[in-house]
Enzyme design. Structure first.
Site, short mmCIF file in Angstrom:
data_model
loop_
_atom_site.label_atom_id
_atom_site.label_comp_id
_atom_site.label_asym_id
_atom_site.label_seq_id
_atom_site.Cartn_x
_atom_site.Cartn_y
_atom_site.Cartn_z
N HIS A 1 -8.55 -4.12 -1.59
CA HIS A 1 -7.29 -3.77 -0.94
C HIS A 1 -7.06 -4.66 0.29
O HIS A 1 -7.99 -4.96 1.03
CB HIS A 1 -7.37 -2.30 -0.50
CG HIS A 1 -6.05 -1.67 -0.21
ND1 HIS A 1 -5.10 -1.46 -1.18
CD2 HIS A 1 -5.53 -1.17 0.94
CE1 HIS A 1 -4.05 -0.87 -0.64
NE2 HIS A 1 -4.27 -0.69 0.64
N SER B 1 0.84 -1.20 0.00
CA SER B 1 0.00 0.00 0.00
C SER B 1 0.87 1.25 0.00
O SER B 1 1.69 1.44 -0.90
CB SER B 1 -0.96 -0.06 1.19
OG SER B 1 -1.96 0.93 1.09
N ASP C 1 -9.76 -2.89 -5.85
CA ASP C 1 -8.93 -1.93 -5.13
C ASP C 1 -8.98 -0.60 -5.88
O ASP C 1 -8.85 -0.58 -7.11
CB ASP C 1 -7.49 -2.46 -5.08
CG ASP C 1 -6.59 -1.72 -4.11
OD1 ASP C 1 -6.74 -0.50 -3.97
OD2 ASP C 1 -5.73 -2.38 -3.52
#
Length: 316
Positions: free
Chosen positions: A290, A163, A260
Site C-alpha cells: 500500500h 486508499s 496490499d
C-alpha cells in the site's frame, strides 16, 4: 514461489528507520499522531509547486454544515473550458486532511495541467456512517454548479482518490449513477481503493509486508460503521464492493500493489466492472505494498505507476 518485496522497493525500505510498535486495535488517536508525524516529515521534503495556484472554497453539506475544498489550477491554463477532477484524500476515513496532501496534489496538477478540487470531508469516528461519502457527493454537486465560473466542461468531470479516498470516489460514482446525474461523470480513478468492509481477516502471505495492516483496516471500518462492519447491514455507498450492479459507471482506472491487503477486493471490483461492460484499465504491481509510490517514489515501478495515473488523468 512465495511473495516478496520488489527488489528496488526493498532496497529503499532497508534505508528507512524501523517503525515502532504498531498502535493497538481501535486506537485512533495513536494512529493520527503517527500519521501526522510521518506526513509532516514527508511534506517538508516535497517541493513547492510555484506554477500552481491554490484557492479555498466552502461548501454546504447535506446536514447543514460546511466543509473546505481547495482548488488547484496550473498558472497560465487555457481559457477554454477544461476537464477537472474532484479529489478525496487517503487516510482510512479516520486520518489526514486536504492540507496534509496539498503538496502531492499540487505536484500532480503541475505535471498534468488538469485542475483538481480536493475535498476536506469529515472523518470517522466523529462523523460515521454515510457522512464522509455524503460530504463527497455534496462536493460534486457544488463543483458542477460552479462549472461555468471555474471554466470547467460539465462533460469532463471525474473523481479520483487514494486508499479511503478511492473508496469515496467509487461511492460518489455509484451515487451519481443512481441519481441519474446528467451529464454523467466522465471518469473514476481509484488508487489502491478501500472498497470492502469485509476485509477483516489477515492474508498471512501479505500481512508481514503490509503497510496498512488488517488491524488498521478493522479500526477504520469499525470507526465508520460501528458494530455493522462486516455484517449485511452496510450501505453500498460506504462499501462500494457491496454494490450488486456496477453497470452504468464511468470509464474506470484502478491500480493496487500485490502486497496490499486491498489487492483481492480491488481485483474483484475491477473484474466486476469489466463484466458489466464498463471501460476499465487495471494495474497490479508485483512486490509492492500500500502507498508504495510515497515510500519509494524514485524506483521504476513507482515511476511507471505515476505515468499510468497521469495518462488516465489526461484521458478525458
Amino acid at each position: 514461489m512465495s511473495l516478496k518485496f520488489d527488489p528496488e522497493f526493498l532496497e529503499v525500505l532497508s534505508t528507512l528507520p524501523p517503525n515502532g510498535p504498531p498502535p493497538a486495535l481501535h486506537d485512533i488517536a495513536a494512529r493520527r499522531r503517527d500519521f501526522d508525524a510521518k506526513f509532516g516529515a514527508l511534506s517538508t521534503m516535497l517541493p513547492d509547486c510555484l506554477d500552481v495556484d491554490q484557492r479555498e472554497f466552502w461548501v454546504n453539506t447535506a446536514d447543514g454544515n460546511k466543509i473546505k475544498i481547495i482548488g488547484f489550477t496550473k498558472k497560465g491554463s487555457a481559457t477554454t473550458k477544461t476537464s477537472a477532477l474532484l479529489h478525496f484524500h487517503a487516510g482510512g476515513l479516520i486520518l489526514g486532511s486536504v492540507d496534509t496532501f496539498s503538496k502531492i496534489v499540487a505536484m500532480q496538477v503541475s505535471a498534468t495541467g488538469v485542475p483538481v478540487y480536493s475535498v476536506d470531508y469529515r472523518l470517522a469516528p466523529e462523523h460515521p456512517g454515510l457522512t464522509p461519502v455524503d460530504d463527497s457527493y455534496a462536493s460534486l454537486l457544488w463543483l458542477r454548479s460552479q462549472a461555468d465560473s471555474l471554466n470547467i466542461d460539465l462533460n469532463r468531470i471525474g473523481v479520483i482518490g487514494e486508499s479511503a479516498g478511492g473508496g469515496l470516489a467509487a461511492g460518489v460514482a455509484l451515487m451519481a449513477r443512481d441519481n441519474k446525474l446528467s451529464p454523467p461523470l466522465a471518469k473514476q480513478i481509484l488508487i489502491y481503493p478501500l472498497l470492502d468492509d469485509r476485509t477483516l481477516t489477515p492474508n498471512l502471505a501479505i500481512e508481514p509486508m503490509a503497510i496498512w495492516s488488517t488491524e488498521d483496516n478493522i479500526t477504520a471500518w469499525t470507526a465508520l460503521l460501528g458494530h455493522k462492519a462486516g455484517t449485511a447491514d452496510v450501505p453500498i455507498y460506504c462499501a462500494p464492493a457491496r454494490a450488486p450492479d456496477l453497470s452504468g459507471l464511468p470509464s474506470t482506472y484502478i491500480e493496487v500493489g500485490q502486497l496490499d491487503i486491498f489487492r483481492d477486493e480491488d481485483m474483484r471490483y475491477a473484474q466486476r466492472i469489466a463484466q458489466a461492460n464498463v471501460s476499465i484499465e487495471f494495474h497490479l504491481y508485483p512486490g509492492l505494498p500500500h502507498a508504495f509510490e510515497g515510500i519509494a517514489p524514485q524506483i521504476g515501478a513507482s515511476k511507471r505507476a505515476v505515468e499510468n495515473r497521469f495518462r488516465a488523468i489526461s484521458s478525458f
